[in-house]
Design a protein around this motif. Structure first.
Motif, PDB file in Angstrom:
ATOM      1  N   LEU A  29       0.856  -1.183   0.000  1.00  0.00           N
ATOM      2  CA  LEU A  29       0.000   0.000   0.000  1.00  0.00           C
ATOM      3  C   LEU A  29       0.892   1.232   0.000  1.00  0.00           C
ATOM      4  N   ILE A  30       0.668   2.125  -0.951  1.00  0.00           N
ATOM      5  CA  ILE A  30       1.479   3.325  -1.106  1.00  0.00           C
ATOM      6  C   ILE A  30       0.613   4.547  -0.841  1.00  0.00           C
ATOM      7  N   THR A  31       1.074   5.416   0.065  1.00  0.00           N
ATOM      8  CA  THR A  31       0.394   6.682   0.310  1.00  0.00           C
ATOM      9  C   THR A  31       1.403   7.817   0.212  1.00  0.00           C
ATOM     10  N   GLU A  32       0.906   9.028   0.246  1.00  0.00           N
ATOM     11  CA  GLU A  32       1.779  10.169   0.011  1.00  0.00           C
ATOM     12  C   GLU A  32       2.630  10.517   1.217  1.00  0.00           C
ATOM     13  N   HIS A  33       2.092  10.350   2.422  1.00  0.00           N
ATOM     14  CA  HIS A  33       2.775  10.876   3.604  1.00  0.00           C
ATOM     15  C   HIS A  33       3.158   9.809   4.626  1.00  0.00           C
ATOM     16  N   ALA A  34       3.061   8.534   4.263  1.00  0.00           N
ATOM     17  CA  ALA A  34       3.415   7.475   5.213  1.00  0.00           C
ATOM     18  C   ALA A  34       4.271   6.429   4.507  1.00  0.00           C
ATOM     19  N   ASP A  35       4.969   5.619   5.308  1.00  0.00           N
ATOM     20  CA  ASP A  35       5.791   4.564   4.738  1.00  0.00           C
ATOM     21  C   ASP A  35       4.906   3.504   4.079  1.00  0.00           C
ATOM     22  N   PRO A  36       5.407   2.839   3.031  1.00  0.00           N
ATOM     23  CA  PRO A  36       4.641   1.751   2.415  1.00  0.00           C
ATOM     24  C   PRO A  36       4.302   0.660   3.427  1.00  0.00           C
ATOM     25  N   VAL A  37       3.150   0.036   3.237  1.00  0.00           N
ATOM     26  CA  VAL A  37       2.666  -1.011   4.135  1.00  0.00           C
ATOM     27  C   VAL A  37       2.541  -2.307   3.340  1.00  0.00           C
ATOM     28  N   ALA A  38       3.178  -3.376   3.835  1.00  0.00           N
ATOM     29  CA  ALA A  38       3.114  -4.674   3.171  1.00  0.00           C
ATOM     30  C   ALA A  38       1.732  -5.292   3.373  1.00  0.00           C
ATOM     31  N   LEU A  39       1.170  -5.846   2.300  1.00  0.00           N
ATOM     32  CA  LEU A  39      -0.151  -6.461   2.335  1.00  0.00           C
ATOM     33  C   LEU A  39      -0.046  -7.922   1.931  1.00  0.00           C
ATOM     34  N   SER A  40      -0.808  -8.772   2.624  1.00  0.00           N
ATOM     35  CA  SER A  40      -0.830 -10.208   2.363  1.00  0.00           C
ATOM     36  C   SER A  40      -2.268 -10.647   2.091  1.00  0.00           C
ATOM     37  N   PRO A  41      -2.447 -11.888   1.645  1.00  0.00           N
ATOM     38  CA  PRO A  41      -3.808 -12.355   1.371  1.00  0.00           C
ATOM     39  C   PRO A  41      -4.735 -12.185   2.568  1.00  0.00           C
ATOM     40  N   GLY A  42      -5.920 -11.645   2.302  1.00  0.00           N
ATOM     41  CA  GLY A  42      -6.909 -11.386   3.333  1.00  0.00           C
ATOM     42  C   GLY A  42      -6.887  -9.973   3.864  1.00  0.00           C
ATOM     43  N   ASP A  43      -5.787  -9.254   3.675  1.00  0.00           N
ATOM     44  CA  ASP A  43      -5.705  -7.883   4.169  1.00  0.00           C
ATOM     45  C   ASP A  43      -6.691  -6.983   3.427  1.00  0.00           C
ATOM     46  N   VAL A  44      -7.265  -6.052   4.175  1.00  0.00           N
ATOM     47  CA  VAL A  44      -8.236  -5.106   3.630  1.00  0.00           C
ATOM     48  C   VAL A  44      -7.692  -3.697   3.795  1.00  0.00           C
ATOM     49  N   VAL A  45      -7.778  -2.897   2.746  1.00  0.00           N
ATOM     50  CA  VAL A  45      -7.430  -1.480   2.795  1.00  0.00           C
ATOM     51  C   VAL A  45      -8.728  -0.690   2.658  1.00  0.00           C
ATOM     52  N   LEU A  46      -9.077   0.074   3.674  1.00  0.00           N
ATOM     53  CA  LEU A  46     -10.279   0.904   3.647  1.00  0.00           C
ATOM     54  C   LEU A  46      -9.898   2.335   3.278  1.00  0.00           C
ATOM     55  N   THR A  47     -10.583   2.874   2.291  1.00  0.00           N
ATOM     56  CA  THR A  47     -10.411   4.286   1.929  1.00  0.00           C
ATOM     57  C   THR A  47     -11.753   4.967   2.183  1.00  0.00           C
ATOM     58  N   LEU A  48     -11.976   5.362   3.417  1.00  0.00           N
ATOM     59  CA  LEU A  48     -13.300   5.793   3.842  1.00  0.00           C
ATOM     60  C   LEU A  48     -13.693   7.151   3.287  1.00  0.00           C
ATOM     61  N   THR A  49     -12.716   7.989   2.964  1.00  0.00           N
ATOM     62  CA  THR A  49     -13.022   9.296   2.387  1.00  0.00           C
ATOM     63  C   THR A  49     -12.457   9.432   0.981  1.00  0.00           C
ATOM     64  N   GLY A  50     -12.068   8.325   0.389  1.00  0.00           N
ATOM     65  CA  GLY A  50     -11.577   8.360  -0.977  1.00  0.00           C
ATOM     66  C   GLY A  50     -10.221   9.001  -1.139  1.00  0.00           C
ATOM     67  N   ALA A  51      -9.344   8.895  -0.140  1.00  0.00           N
ATOM     68  CA  ALA A  51      -8.020   9.508  -0.216  1.00  0.00           C
ATOM     69  C   ALA A  51      -7.183   8.851  -1.312  1.00  0.00           C
ATOM     70  N   ALA A  52      -6.333   9.637  -1.957  1.00  0.00           N
ATOM     71  CA  ALA A  52      -5.442   9.109  -2.992  1.00  0.00           C
ATOM     72  C   ALA A  52      -4.492   8.081  -2.381  1.00  0.00           C
ATOM     73  N   HIS A  53      -4.221   7.018  -3.129  1.00  0.00           N
ATOM     74  CA  HIS A  53      -3.343   5.963  -2.639  1.00  0.00           C
ATOM     75  C   HIS A  53      -2.927   5.095  -3.830  1.00  0.00           C
ATOM     76  N   GLY A  54      -2.059   4.141  -3.581  1.00  0.00           N
ATOM     77  CA  GLY A  54      -1.630   3.259  -4.640  1.00  0.00           C
ATOM     78  C   GLY A  54      -1.381   1.859  -4.125  1.00  0.00           C
ATOM     79  N   LEU A  55      -1.326   0.912  -5.028  1.00  0.00           N
ATOM     80  CA  LEU A  55      -0.924  -0.459  -4.751  1.00  0.00           C
ATOM     81  C   LEU A  55       0.177  -0.803  -5.740  1.00  0.00           C
ATOM     82  N   ALA A  56       1.193  -1.521  -5.275  1.00  0.00           N
ATOM     83  CA  ALA A  56       2.337  -1.798  -6.143  1.00  0.00           C
ATOM     84  C   ALA A  56       3.041  -3.068  -5.716  1.00  0.00           C
ATOM     85  N   ALA A  57       3.838  -3.615  -6.648  1.00  0.00           N
ATOM     86  CA  ALA A  57       4.594  -4.836  -6.369  1.00  0.00           C
ATOM     87  C   ALA A  57       5.719  -4.584  -5.387  1.00  0.00           C
ATOM     88  N   THR A  58       6.282  -3.380  -5.396  1.00  0.00           N
ATOM     89  CA  THR A  58       7.401  -3.025  -4.526  1.00  0.00           C
ATOM     90  C   THR A  58       7.174  -1.633  -3.961  1.00  0.00           C
TER      91      THR A  58
END
Length: 301
Positions: free
Chosen positions: A49-78
């Protein structure tokens, strides 16, 4: 009805959409900010999980990312910078065929009018939730249902998708609240009042009546409510009434005058004026607006 369930249902006035996205190799996708609430669920492989102002967060199967206010974000292989990721292409496209390294399900309510509920705006965005199969077995089961529902066309999808989106949001938020030890509101007196408002937003509420329910003086209640919720009590009441009105406009054929009375307005004109200020369009036009959900197709071009 509990506060969390009611708040989640309030975003159902938006267009409901869901997609399965599959990627392989050195991939990355940027999801621009949008008006609404949604989530990603990793169902196969790993990503970041990639965001503008925080360190990347590793995601594994079953993990959920909630974007409750539609904030910009990204997902990436690295891990990478958000600005370096290509924007996701929007459209009703099936997932890429063939082998893939990672798969995730995206779901969202997109709001063409109005705002995300204040309850959501008071929480972090995005939020990550790791599955707790023992303490919260319902969430993994819902994820399986949602993935099956959006993996191909089927009868009743228009009815089942909003219900599944609601349930995933509610269960993921409940698990997050439990894992973080954060209650629906940090103030129990305010929590009681919120439940009363959501149970019956059309009641002739006043600050005096709400403060009596909280067991506080008007001044103390107003201060604590505003601090906990982010807006004054009557402002929250008005927003709740109009959100309920928007739900009724979308989900029923009830006459406008009946909806106005149900949500606490004495006349159709008073309701229409308040609704237009909040949503930017009159109720009659809002009711006719088509749903036009769009979610990313998982490509980067």
């Amino acid at each position: 009805m509990d506060v969390l369930s009611e708040v989640v249902r309030s975003v159902r006035i938006g267009s409901a959409g869901a997609r399965v996205i599959r990627q392989s190799g050195a991939w990355g996708l940027r999801f621009p900010a949008f008006a609404g609430s949604g989530f990603h669920i990793v169902t196969h492989g790993t990503c970041w999980l990639i965001t503008e102002h925080a360190d990347p967060v590793a995601l594994s199967p079953g993990d959920v990312v909630l974007t409750l206010t539609g904030a910009a974000h990204g997902l990436a292989a690295t891990p990478s910078a958000l600005a370096d990721l290509p924007p996701v292409v929007m459209g009703p496209f099936p997932p890429a065929p063939g082998p893939y390294d990672v798969e995730f399900v995206c779901g969202a309510y997109r709001l063409a009018h109005g705002r995300v509920p204040q309850y959501f705006r008071a929480l972090p965005d995005p939020i990550t939730v790791t599955p707790d199969h023992d303490g919260h077995p319902g969430l993994p089961a819902l994820i399986d249902l949602l993935r099956a529902d959006v993996s191909g066309p089927g009868l009743g999808a228009g009815a089942t998708l909003p219900a599944l989106l609601d349930l995933v949001l509610v269960h993921a938020l409940r698990q997050w609240h439990h894992a973080t030890g954060r209650p629906e509101t940090d103030d129990p007196a305010v929590a009681i009042v919120l439940r009363e408002i959501h149970d019956d937003p059309g009641r002739p509420w006043t600050v005096g009546r709400l403060s009596e329910i909280a067991g506080l003086t008007r001044a103390a209640f107003t201060k604590r409510f505003t601090r906990a919720v982010g807006q004054p009590p009557m402002g929250y009441v008005i927003s709740s009434r109009l959100q309920r009105g928007a739900q009724l406009l979308r989900q029923t054929d009830a006459p406008l005058a009946a909806i106005a009375r149900q949500v606490g307005y004495s006349t159709e004109f008073a309701f229409s004026s308040a609704f237009r200020r909040e949503y930017g369009v009159p109720p009659s036009r809002f009711r006719r607006l088509p749903f036009s959900p769009e979610l990313g197709d998982g490509t980067s071009g």
